[in-house]
Design an enzyme around this catalytic site. Sequence first.
Site, short mmCIF file in Angstrom:
data_model
loop_
_atom_site.label_atom_id
_atom_site.label_comp_id
_atom_site.label_asym_id
_atom_site.label_seq_id
_atom_site.Cartn_x
_atom_site.Cartn_y
_atom_site.Cartn_z
CG HIS A 1 -0.41 0.19 2.48
ND1 HIS A 1 0.69 -1.25 3.02
CD2 HIS A 1 0.00 1.24 3.43
CE1 HIS A 1 0.82 -0.31 4.42
NE2 HIS A 1 0.60 0.87 4.49
CG ASP B 1 1.66 5.36 4.30
OD1 ASP B 1 1.25 4.20 4.70
OD2 ASP B 1 3.00 6.10 5.35
NE ARG C 1 1.99 6.87 9.47
CZ ARG C 1 0.85 6.95 8.47
NH1 ARG C 1 0.85 5.40 8.38
NH2 ARG C 1 -0.17 7.47 8.80
#
Length: 308
Positions: A114, A116, A281
């Site tokens: 993926h 993000d 993150r």
Amino acid sequence: MTSITPTALGIDVRPLSGHTGAEIHGIDLREELDDATVAEIRSALHQWKVVFFRDQHIDHAQQVAFGRRFGRLTPAHPHEEAPPAGFPEILPIDSRRYAKVFGKRKATYDNGWHTDVTALVNPPTASILRGDVIPPYGGDTAWTNLVAAYQGLPEPLRNLADGLRARHSFGNFPSDSEYGRRVAANPLVAIHPVVRVHPETGERALFVSPSFTAKDGEIIGFSPKQSRQILDVFYDQISRSEFTVRFKWNQGDVAFWDNRATAHLGPSDLGHLDFDRVLYRVTIEGDIPVGVDGRESELVAGEPFLGT
């Protein structure tokens, strides 16, 4: 053979594969970076799509400060509500928390390929992830270079991809879970070009995200069956090993990737092991993708995700 030498600033960029990923040495992320150093990092990021800094051991505040040198940071996530106290920009990637949310051991929220949050009309420009609690083995992350994947397509497929647009959505989660209720309360849907023109380099990237276009996504103008067949060709392309790099985490390591030109793959090899894995993150506010024809992505549901 190309030799690898430090830049004029003493920064050492060491590529890790033929297309994707490089380690950057000679920088201490605990220190305030000057503009020239930021420019060197940005240049390496544009070339290698994901860059890594080993043995940094920065804290939340230092991670936020580093991220802000490259743009405005967004809140942690459109649907997440568990940032560390005082740091709304930080998303914990915490296996212990996922076990509570999903009822089973998971090392990461999404362990499929993926880019993000492409369900947003303005997906993040970049993400910065740092390792805190790292298992003794397993738990690696892989990245793929979507520019190289596009360039590696046969010309007829590139020409086809250039004119396509696809619907991205955040997907479906059990409505009886707290997370499912948050997703349902804030649906995110956008239509993006299948080939995105990078706003800084001008490169074309194969902008498909299996985790966001596979749930109920479709290629606009094609039947569901045709869409799946076309997307499967592109998914196979972005996952080809020659376009990827695999990163073995150590405590204190930092990964910084261009979300406009990469997809990544979280680990799926820890669910049966009694290991914790915790990373943090931050994401940099994104722009609206533009296709080869100059058309911007289309907002279907939700709102642009903006920094603070």
